[in-house]
Design an enzyme around this catalytic site. Sequence first.
Site, PDB file in Angstrom:
ATOM      1  N   LYS A 492     -24.128  27.634 -13.953  1.00 31.87           N
ATOM      2  CA  LYS A 492     -24.156  28.825 -13.093  1.00 31.87           C
ATOM      3  C   LYS A 492     -25.243  29.764 -13.594  1.00 31.87           C
ATOM      4  O   LYS A 492     -25.741  29.597 -14.710  1.00 31.87           O
ATOM      5  CB  LYS A 492     -22.784  29.502 -13.144  1.00 31.87           C
ATOM      6  N   ARG A 590      -8.533  37.978 -13.082  1.00 22.80           N
ATOM      7  CA  ARG A 590      -9.753  38.150 -12.307  1.00 22.80           C
ATOM      8  C   ARG A 590      -9.538  37.492 -10.940  1.00 22.80           C
ATOM      9  O   ARG A 590      -9.396  38.161  -9.942  1.00 22.80           O
ATOM     10  CB  ARG A 590     -10.918  37.502 -13.062  1.00 22.80           C
ATOM     11  N   TYR A 720     -45.968  55.377 -23.931  1.00 30.03           N
ATOM     12  CA  TYR A 720     -45.414  56.475 -23.126  1.00 30.03           C
ATOM     13  C   TYR A 720     -44.750  57.563 -23.977  1.00 30.03           C
ATOM     14  O   TYR A 720     -44.059  57.250 -24.952  1.00 30.03           O
ATOM     15  CB  TYR A 720     -44.352  55.928 -22.158  1.00 30.03           C
ATOM     16  N   MET A 769     -43.235  48.328 -18.376  1.00 34.95           N
ATOM     17  CA  MET A 769     -42.747  47.392 -17.364  1.00 34.95           C
ATOM     18  C   MET A 769     -43.268  45.968 -17.610  1.00 34.95           C
ATOM     19  O   MET A 769     -42.516  45.006 -17.569  1.00 34.95           O
ATOM     20  CB  MET A 769     -43.176  47.846 -15.968  1.00 34.95           C
TER      21      MET A 769
HETATM   22  C1  LIG Z   1     -18.728  30.440 -17.380  1.00 32.12           C
HETATM   23  C2  LIG Z   1     -17.454  29.742 -17.376  1.00 32.12           C
HETATM   24  C3  LIG Z   1     -17.141  28.792 -18.369  1.00 32.12           C
HETATM   25  C4  LIG Z   1     -18.018  28.499 -19.548  1.00 32.12           C
HETATM   26  O1  LIG Z   1     -17.798  29.422 -20.567  1.00 32.12           O
HETATM   27  P1  LIG Z   1     -18.651  29.389 -21.935  1.00 32.12           P
HETATM   28  O2  LIG Z   1     -18.049  30.444 -22.756  1.00 32.12           O
HETATM   29  O3  LIG Z   1     -20.043  29.683 -21.553  1.00 32.12           O
HETATM   30  O4  LIG Z   1     -18.477  28.032 -22.483  1.00 32.12           O
HETATM   31  C5  LIG Z   1     -15.963  28.085 -18.220  1.00 32.12           C
HETATM   32  N1  LIG Z   1     -15.128  28.312 -17.177  1.00 32.12           N
HETATM   33  C6  LIG Z   1     -15.396  29.233 -16.224  1.00 32.12           C
HETATM   34  C7  LIG Z   1     -14.428  29.434 -15.113  1.00 32.12           C
HETATM   35  C8  LIG Z   1     -16.553  29.985 -16.288  1.00 32.12           C
HETATM   36  O5  LIG Z   1     -16.805  30.878 -15.349  1.00 32.12           O
END
Ligand SMILES: *Cc1c(COP(=O)(O)O)cnc(C)c1O
Length: 826
Positions: A492, A590, A720, A769
């Site tokens: 992801k 969640r 800056y 930037m």
């Molecule tokens: C991102 C995620 C993981 C992976 O977690 P890590 O700590 O990066 O290993 C596992 N399960 C779900 C549902 C996630 O969203």
Amino acid sequence: MEYNISEILKIIGSGNRSLIGDGNFKISRLLTDSRSLTYPSETLFFALTTQSGDGHRYLRQLYDKGVKSFVVSAVPDDMKSLEDANFIVTDNPLVALHALAGYHRNRFDVPVIAITGSRGKTIVKEWLNSLLQDDIVITRSPRSYNSQIGVPLSVWELNERTQLAIFEAGISMPGEMARLKDIIRPEIGIFTNIGTAHSSGFLSIEDKCREKASLLSDCRCVIYNSDDELISRCMPDVPVKLGWSRIDSTSPLFVEKVESGGGMSRLTFCYLGGEQQTVEIPFANEHDIENAIHCLATMLYLDIPADVIAERMARLTPVGTRLEVIEGVNGCLLIHDSYTSDFNSLSPALDFMRRRAVADRSLTAVISDLSCGEGATDEDYARMAELLAMAGISRLIGVGPELKRHAGCFNLEKEFFDTTEVFLEKMSVRDFNRELILVKGAPRFGFARICELLEARQHETVLEINLDAVVDNFNAFRSRIRPTTGIACMIKASGYGAGSHELARTLQAQGATYLAVAVHDEGAELRRAGITMPILVLNPTVENFHAIFTDRLEPEIYSFDFLEALIREAGHYGVKNFPIHIKIDSGMHRLGFLKEDLPRLIDMLKSTDCVTPRSIFSHLCAADDPMEDDYTKSQFEYFDECCRIVLSAFPGQKILRHILNSTGITRFPDHQLDMVRLGIGLYGIKTLHDGSQDDLRPVSSLHTVILSIKHWPAGTTIGYNRRGVLKRDSVIATVPVGYADGINRHLGYGNACMVVRGVKCPTVGTICMDACMIDVTDVEHVSVGDRVEVFGESIPVDTLAETLGTIPYEVLTSVSSRVKRVYYRE
Ligand SMILES: *Cc1c(COP(=O)(O)O)cnc(C)c1O
């Protein structure tokens, strides 16, 4: 060399085995990976069962492409009636492959050099090849083919012309070396060094070192660094122990002095107590010096005259070991292979390329003259033409006079240039459009310049992703769980910032069970890039059912509303049994169903045949915090109970259960259930600092280059609002990386360092930037164009996260999309 099938049947030993088909059929090539098929009718395919897949699945497909001969553990039903297929049926096709390679090896009475160790194997092999190839014909492992599969395939390359062979051998598990030794049977052994990384599977480093050294136990001569106590201790007693030392003047090869400077080194040495000699090498870093001394020792042992050694070592060239994938101009994708450009390295590169082929991109090869000791022959170019044609290349751009002379061999769209300079002068980015381009040239052609021309993003800031490290990390977690437990890889957020296509391809090849993306767009893109394995979408929304069904993106189900909508749409599209994944909220609070929701959920699922539960899962919220272990335990218990309820409602149906993330796999392997979800650990980030994850390797490194350097007196202000005030006379460098690239402004004002020539250089003033300034006063010989590491080998991502009061996940995913990603294999 040719063998016929019944001969092979005899060779592979006495166990359970049988032959179906024509025993007189002749083969000359071995294949273990169906995607690498080049010469169908001459090929014998071994259907191997590995962690990443089962070769039997590809038999039919290969047969349809013209392969007629197979070594299998069982003949598939749909192939039993084929009259022109030949099968050798045996319990273990890998054992058969080893036996055949071992037999082939025994037919040659030529000296064989074996190289093992943790680092430098490929470079030592390539250097020895270039040092010796002027006098003799050498057969060697292609690239770093050094595994249980790579070694037999390398040994198979031995032929009537071979006068010397050089093979690499690497292992990842105890017990593997004995098999490689039987296949290689080396006469001279080189042990390069022993690292500390990824020793999973071995009791200790010493254990691993001894296993590696066992390759050399029947050698006539072993070559090793005797200053390394562990290696010295593990070396077998053989007739000639050629240990080299930089401190012990009584060692067979005593390297008395190493003087480095200006990119070169002069080594002063004594061999067997003889007179002092020197050689020069065009390298100055420690790894290269170590590799060069191994080569020097080998040359001395082979009685090569001193003047020849000196002359050849002085013209060693760097060995590119990388295969890079870079986004190109006009929708092109570049594959840059910086490995040597001889005939035997062409196949692996074409293979790597073909795996990235997609329907709407044609295949182009930009290739230089072959580099070869005696000069490549006409036959080599004819074979090259054949290989290119087999690989489906439709356009060839040849660089170099030799290729041009052999233009007639090539029967495809072709252009030729005498030199790289002429290419750069005549060609422009407009000449390339939606092509997959392999760029492969001998070092002297400087093909990096061609890549620069064709790269999409010219920005000097690059995020480099080491795909081999991804594989090693995957395997490190694999070794923590049962072989039967699945692994879902979380890619992801564009692979935690690393970019998802190449990662997905790598993990698919590695045998991951699932890929998980956050939103359907990411999944759809992977499908367009040719990823065929199951994909789970964690946050599907109601707008994208079309993509979900057509691209077969399996959604997480987290609410009744969503499930209702999904079932309705599935009916609408006429979809049946679409796999879904039930999310349980066991304590994160969640998304997900609670225990009391399950009866209604089960009713809904039972009343439809549009969707079917494929897995049930939950997410731990504090796996890394021992203070919260009671809470984590309650999550496990809650989840187990939910699983029981759901599974008992669908008897006879295989529903996978999974709850562990990276930290969870390390700390709670007892709860691995049917699958685990591997995220941050894949990217080499340690979430625990108790040594339990020390086998992970960093994957990403962000670096840039120095744009300009200025000297300023104490008191000058930089940047800056005049926030950077110099306390001493300083040398300040400007680097083209800023907050728009993902460099958080809190890293300014000296809160973070970047590394130039091994020296940590603090930031000065505010981060702008598109640029920032660093203090390079303490860097010797600093110059414009020097490489600057923002994070990677020297600056771990954790350090930046700590400075920013955040977690490594955020640092990784902050690297902006305008930063060029470059993927490479070591
Ligand atoms: C991102 C995620 C993981 C992976 O977690 P890590 O700590 O990066 O290993 C596992 N399960 C779900 C549902 C996630 O969203």
